[in-house]
Design a protein around this motif. Structure first.
Motif, mmCIF file in Angstrom:
data_model
loop_
_atom_site.group_PDB
_atom_site.id
_atom_site.type_symbol
_atom_site.label_atom_id
_atom_site.label_comp_id
_atom_site.label_asym_id
_atom_site.label_seq_id
_atom_site.Cartn_x
_atom_site.Cartn_y
_atom_site.Cartn_z
ATOM 1 N N GLY A 18 0.736 -1.126 -0.162
ATOM 2 C CA GLY A 18 0.027 0.019 0.435
ATOM 3 C C GLY A 18 0.918 1.634 -0.044
ATOM 4 N N LEU A 19 2.374 1.368 0.581
ATOM 5 C CA LEU A 19 2.845 2.726 -0.093
ATOM 6 C C LEU A 19 3.410 2.756 -1.370
ATOM 7 C CD1 LEU A 19 5.003 1.334 3.410
ATOM 8 C CD2 LEU A 19 2.820 3.205 3.558
ATOM 9 N N GLN A 20 3.787 4.040 -1.313
ATOM 10 C CA GLN A 20 4.166 4.663 -2.451
ATOM 11 C C GLN A 20 5.399 4.695 -2.827
ATOM 12 O OE1 GLN A 20 1.990 5.472 -5.228
ATOM 13 N NE2 GLN A 20 0.347 5.183 -4.384
ATOM 14 N N ALA A 21 6.341 4.158 -3.843
ATOM 15 C CA ALA A 21 7.755 4.788 -3.949
ATOM 16 C C ALA A 21 7.850 4.865 -5.387
ATOM 17 C CB ALA A 21 8.462 2.620 -3.857
ATOM 18 N N VAL A 22 9.433 5.428 -5.384
ATOM 19 C CA VAL A 22 9.186 5.742 -6.606
ATOM 20 C C VAL A 22 10.905 5.766 -6.777
ATOM 21 C CG1 VAL A 22 10.449 8.292 -8.437
ATOM 22 C CG2 VAL A 22 8.624 8.057 -6.753
ATOM 23 N N ASP A 23 11.004 4.472 -8.491
ATOM 24 C CA ASP A 23 12.521 4.100 -8.789
ATOM 25 C C ASP A 23 13.210 5.004 -9.702
ATOM 26 O OD1 ASP A 23 14.522 2.488 -9.500
ATOM 27 O OD2 ASP A 23 13.730 1.001 -9.693
ATOM 28 N N LEU A 24 14.008 5.284 -9.718
ATOM 29 C CA LEU A 24 14.902 6.147 -10.696
ATOM 30 C C LEU A 24 16.238 5.810 -11.156
ATOM 31 C CD1 LEU A 24 16.004 9.998 -7.964
ATOM 32 C CD2 LEU A 24 13.593 9.528 -9.715
ATOM 33 N N GLY A 25 16.104 5.836 -12.399
ATOM 34 C CA GLY A 25 16.953 4.510 -12.948
ATOM 35 C C GLY A 25 16.489 2.940 -12.988
ATOM 36 N N GLY A 29 14.267 -2.955 -13.958
ATOM 37 C CA GLY A 29 13.328 -2.955 -12.632
ATOM 38 C C GLY A 29 13.626 -4.170 -11.695
ATOM 39 N N GLY A 30 14.694 -4.150 -11.219
ATOM 40 C CA GLY A 30 15.392 -4.972 -10.052
ATOM 41 C C GLY A 30 14.731 -4.247 -8.818
ATOM 42 N N TRP A 31 15.302 -2.953 -8.752
ATOM 43 C CA TRP A 31 14.700 -2.144 -8.049
ATOM 44 C C TRP A 31 12.991 -2.395 -7.450
ATOM 45 C CZ3 TRP A 31 16.570 -1.598 -2.999
ATOM 46 C CH2 TRP A 31 17.803 -1.508 -2.856
ATOM 47 N N THR A 32 11.861 -2.111 -8.351
ATOM 48 C CA THR A 32 10.800 -1.557 -8.747
ATOM 49 C C THR A 32 10.498 -3.503 -8.490
ATOM 50 O OG1 THR A 32 11.279 -0.495 -10.879
ATOM 51 C CG2 THR A 32 9.326 -1.990 -10.499
ATOM 52 N N TRP A 33 10.923 -4.772 -9.103
ATOM 53 C CA TRP A 33 10.114 -5.702 -8.477
ATOM 54 C C TRP A 33 10.748 -6.292 -6.935
ATOM 55 C CZ3 TRP A 33 7.413 -9.345 -10.696
ATOM 56 C CH2 TRP A 33 7.345 -10.606 -9.424
ATOM 57 N N GLN A 34 11.264 -5.467 -6.154
ATOM 58 C CA GLN A 34 11.683 -5.312 -4.931
ATOM 59 C C GLN A 34 10.533 -4.297 -4.319
ATOM 60 O OE1 GLN A 34 13.337 -7.833 -3.023
ATOM 61 N NE2 GLN A 34 14.301 -8.490 -4.504
ATOM 62 N N LEU A 35 9.957 -3.628 -4.945
ATOM 63 C CA LEU A 35 9.049 -2.950 -3.423
ATOM 64 C C LEU A 35 7.936 -3.419 -4.268
ATOM 65 C CD1 LEU A 35 11.121 0.737 -5.312
ATOM 66 C CD2 LEU A 35 10.347 -0.639 -2.685
ATOM 67 N N VAL A 36 7.431 -3.717 -5.807
ATOM 68 C CA VAL A 36 6.372 -4.944 -6.032
ATOM 69 C C VAL A 36 5.762 -5.558 -5.203
ATOM 70 C CG1 VAL A 36 5.908 -2.553 -8.231
ATOM 71 C CG2 VAL A 36 6.770 -5.430 -7.751
ATOM 72 N N SER A 37 6.741 -6.976 -5.274
ATOM 73 C CA SER A 37 7.121 -8.018 -4.721
ATOM 74 C C SER A 37 6.240 -7.910 -3.100
ATOM 75 C CB SER A 37 8.188 -8.324 -4.410
ATOM 76 O OG SER A 37 8.804 -8.189 -3.940
ATOM 77 N N ARG A 38 6.639 -6.522 -2.548
ATOM 78 C CA ARG A 38 6.377 -6.254 -0.783
ATOM 79 C C ARG A 38 4.661 -5.401 -1.016
ATOM 80 N NH1 ARG A 38 11.770 -6.503 -1.226
ATOM 81 N NH2 ARG A 38 12.350 -7.438 0.676
ATOM 82 N N GLY A 39 4.168 -5.341 -2.582
ATOM 83 C CA GLY A 39 2.930 -4.641 -2.696
ATOM 84 C C GLY A 39 3.498 -2.855 -2.794
ATOM 85 N N MET A 40 4.047 -2.613 -2.459
ATOM 86 C CA MET A 40 3.758 -1.176 -3.113
ATOM 87 C C MET A 40 3.511 -0.580 -4.382
ATOM 88 S SD MET A 40 7.206 0.369 -0.701
ATOM 89 C CE MET A 40 8.033 -1.186 0.704
ATOM 90 N N ARG A 41 3.159 0.488 -4.605
ATOM 91 C CA ARG A 41 2.609 1.056 -5.882
ATOM 92 C C ARG A 41 4.673 2.354 -6.158
ATOM 93 N NH1 ARG A 41 -1.065 0.628 -9.105
ATOM 94 N NH2 ARG A 41 -3.237 -0.127 -7.360
ATOM 95 N N MET A 50 10.983 -1.397 -18.929
ATOM 96 C CA MET A 50 10.652 -2.342 -17.804
ATOM 97 C C MET A 50 10.569 -4.023 -18.476
ATOM 98 S SD MET A 50 11.278 0.057 -15.783
ATOM 99 C CE MET A 50 11.190 -0.798 -14.586
ATOM 100 N N ALA A 51 10.744 -4.203 -17.918
ATOM 101 C CA ALA A 51 10.754 -5.898 -17.992
ATOM 102 C C ALA A 51 9.241 -6.660 -17.849
ATOM 103 C CB ALA A 51 11.334 -6.673 -16.863
ATOM 104 N N PRO A 52 9.243 -7.185 -18.603
ATOM 105 C CA PRO A 52 7.019 -7.634 -18.631
ATOM 106 C C PRO A 52 6.955 -8.107 -17.655
ATOM 107 C CG PRO A 52 8.714 -7.982 -20.699
ATOM 108 C CD PRO A 52 9.215 -7.928 -19.995
ATOM 109 N N GLN A 53 7.924 -8.456 -16.984
ATOM 110 C CA GLN A 53 7.163 -9.443 -15.270
ATOM 111 C C GLN A 53 6.820 -7.873 -14.355
ATOM 112 O OE1 GLN A 53 10.224 -9.896 -16.966
ATOM 113 N NE2 GLN A 53 11.177 -11.485 -16.168
ATOM 114 N N VAL A 54 7.490 -7.416 -14.526
ATOM 115 C CA VAL A 54 7.618 -5.940 -13.667
ATOM 116 C C VAL A 54 5.826 -5.462 -14.038
ATOM 117 C CG1 VAL A 54 8.290 -3.795 -12.918
ATOM 118 C CG2 VAL A 54 10.043 -6.114 -13.139
ATOM 119 N N HIS A 55 5.987 -5.048 -15.486
ATOM 120 C CA HIS A 55 4.389 -4.471 -15.736
ATOM 121 C C HIS A 55 3.388 -5.429 -15.746
ATOM 122 C CE1 HIS A 55 5.565 -0.887 -18.139
ATOM 123 N NE2 HIS A 55 5.940 -1.090 -18.609
#
Length: 160
Positions: A18-25, A29-41, A50-55
């Motif tokens: 439920g928390l919001q995050a930003v991934d610069l660079g 999508g490695g960092w993004t994956w770490q965040l979305v796997s925890r349920g963050m937007r 971006m990698a298709p799995q992250v989308h």
């Protein structure tokens, strides 16, 4: 990095759905994956794809804009940054995100030059410290050299 740089209490309170995050660079999508796997937007800021799995998570917004100039509309919990850029440009940008209340906490990489790594790291610490002290902000800065990359250090910066 989350395990190495955050206390168990910080992990529990700040790495949750439920928390919001930003991934610069963000690409791929490695960092993004770490965040979305925890349920963050996550707002993914990068001109690259971006990698298709992250989308497929449905939790990202990919913006092809400049990570040095883009700003979120409101404060986010996390900003992660792995932009390939000179560390003396990244360090002040991270401080500006905290000072400007764009994020509450950040994890970022500083890609250090082959020669003078220690001197460059000290320079970056000084840049962050000067910016934070100029506006009277107390902060936490933790830095680790993680095993997987000899040329960079990973940093955690948050307002105290």
């Amino acid at each position: 990095a989350f395990i190495a740089l955050l206390t168990p209490e910080e992990q529990k309170s700040t790495l949750r759905a439920g928390l919001q995050a930003v991934d610069l660079g963000a690409s791929p999508g490695g960092w993004t994956w770490q965040l979305v796997s925890r349920g963050m937007r996550v707002s993914c800021i990068d001109n690259g794809p971006m990698a298709p799995q992250v989308h497929a998570t449905g939790l990202i917004e990919h913006l092809r804009v400049d990570g040095f100039t883009w700003k979120p509309r409101k404060t986010v919990e996390w900003m992660v940054c792995d932009m390939i850029e000179q560390p003396a440009r990244i360090a002040p940008l991270m401080a500006e995100w905290i000072i400007g209340n764009r994020c509450r906490r950040s994890i970022f990489n500083l890609k250090l030059p082959m020669k003078q790594r220690h001197a460059e790291l000290e320079r970056c610490i000084g840049l962050i410290d000067a910016k934070m002290k100029a506006v009277g902000i107390k902060y936490t800065l933790r830095i680790k050299h993680l095993y997987h990359d000899r040329e960079e250090v990973t940093c955690y910066l948050a307002r105290r």
